[in-house]
Design an enzyme around this catalytic site. Structure first.
Site, short mmCIF file in Angstrom:
data_model
loop_
_atom_site.label_atom_id
_atom_site.label_comp_id
_atom_site.label_asym_id
_atom_site.label_seq_id
_atom_site.Cartn_x
_atom_site.Cartn_y
_atom_site.Cartn_z
N ALA A 77 0.83 -1.20 0.00
CA ALA A 77 0.00 0.00 0.00
C ALA A 77 0.87 1.25 0.00
O ALA A 77 1.99 1.25 0.52
CB ALA A 77 -0.92 0.00 1.21
N GLY A 86 0.82 -5.65 0.67
CA GLY A 86 -0.22 -5.70 -0.35
C GLY A 86 0.28 -6.23 -1.68
O GLY A 86 -0.51 -6.74 -2.48
N GLU A 95 -0.04 -9.89 -1.28
CA GLU A 95 -1.47 -10.17 -1.28
C GLU A 95 -2.05 -10.09 -2.68
O GLU A 95 -2.92 -10.90 -3.05
CB GLU A 95 -2.19 -9.18 -0.35
CG GLU A 95 -1.89 -9.41 1.13
CD GLU A 95 -2.55 -8.37 2.02
OE1 GLU A 95 -3.36 -8.76 2.88
OE2 GLU A 95 -2.27 -7.17 1.84
N GLU A 124 3.21 -6.39 7.91
CA GLU A 124 2.30 -5.39 8.48
C GLU A 124 2.39 -5.29 10.01
O GLU A 124 2.23 -4.19 10.56
CB GLU A 124 0.85 -5.71 8.07
CG GLU A 124 0.52 -5.34 6.63
CD GLU A 124 0.87 -6.44 5.63
OE1 GLU A 124 0.46 -6.33 4.47
OE2 GLU A 124 1.56 -7.40 6.03
#
Length: 290
Positions: free
Chosen positions: A93, A138, A141, A161
């Site tokens: 992110a 992310g 992911e 994270e």
């Protein structure tokens, strides 16, 4: 829509040839249709070099737009997701942008990003993530939404994270656990540990590892996987993907019913008859997706 109605609709959509043009963003997302022997393969490239392909609002919007067009395009038989930025797939992110958001804006962004991830995961075509460089948070992911993942020797993966006092928020706790098991996922998330391609292959996080050390080695290997998929019946491949995707979410009896229904969708196709003819005539089949 029920699972069974969705399967029938997907098969019907596959057999239609779409003539829609793909929308692209020259700044952050680009789409390349391959030609010649690679006709039917599409490469979707992330191109946000100043932020290492970090997931921003504009990048998520561009991805959703491209995926919407790809989903309805029956001429696409395999999709390769890659980075145009050297040594990075996706850094996760965009935390600099995130820091300027209000709490409601953060909530909306996460909602949109999850929708984009789900839309990638739900594409009827086989998808392959080419991980040349870092795929963290992310970024990892995002790759977990693809059917296959190929990493280069320079790849660095992880869900860090918890080191930022948050948790994976775009499906990492769920998709990784389904892939490698809950215990291993807990170990990786609790420690925020980063790991390379060889360890990722041993754990089952990736499907394959490129043997050479070139910057685009994973992309080249992903293209080889796409070329292996390309000659096979496109309706059959899509129905196989649909059946397999349900394998981990339903009981065996329901799964077998779904498999039977998916099989039923290929029976009326011209491709099935072409496959039988080609086998009898000892030649390569020419599948059209009908």
């Amino acid at each position: 829509m029920s699972v069974f109605k969705a399967i029938r609709a997907s098969a019907q959509q596959t057999r239609r040839v779409s003539t829609r043009a793909l929308s692209t963003s020259a700044q952050e997302v680009s789409v390349e249709r391959h030609t010649g022997n690679d006709l039917g393969i599409l490469t979707l490239s992330l191109n946000r070099p100043h932020a290492k392909n970090a997931l921003s609002r504009s990048l998520v919007h561009s991805m959703r737009s491209a995926l919407s067009d790809i989903r309805s395009d029956a001429t696409v038989r395999a999709l390769v997701l890659r980075s145009s930025v050297p040594r990075v797939f996706c850094a996760g992110a965009d935390l600099k942008e995130r820091a300027l958001m209000t709490p409601p804006e953060v909530e909306q962004f996460l909602y949109d990003m999850k929708l984009m991830f789900r839309e990638l995961e739900a594409l009827p075509q086989p998808t392959i993530a080419a991980l040349d460089g870092a795929a963290l948070g992310g970024g990892l992911e995002l790759s977990l939404c693809c059917d296959l993942r190929v990493a280069g020797q320079s790849a660095l993966l992880g869900l860090p994270e918890t080191s930022l006092a948050i948790i994976p928020g775009a499906g990492g706790t769920q998709r990784l656990a389904r892939l490698v098991g809950t215990s291993r996922t807990k170990a990786l998330v609790f420690t925020a540990r980063k790991f390379g391609a060889e360890e990722a292959l041993r754990m089952g996080v990736i499907t394959d590892m490129a043997e050479d050390a070139r910057e685009d080695a994973a992309y080249n290997r992903a293209m080889e996987w796409a070329r292996e998929i390309l000659p096979n019946g496109p309706v059959a491949v899509r129905m196989a993907k649909r059946a397999i995707d349900h394998a981990g979410s339903v009981d065996l009896a329901t799964g077998l019913d779904i498999e039977q229904l998916c099989y039923a969708q290929v029976i009326p196709t011209q491709d099935r008859l072409e496959g039988l003819r080609a086998f009898k005539e000892k030649r390569k089949p020419n599948y059209t997706g009908h």
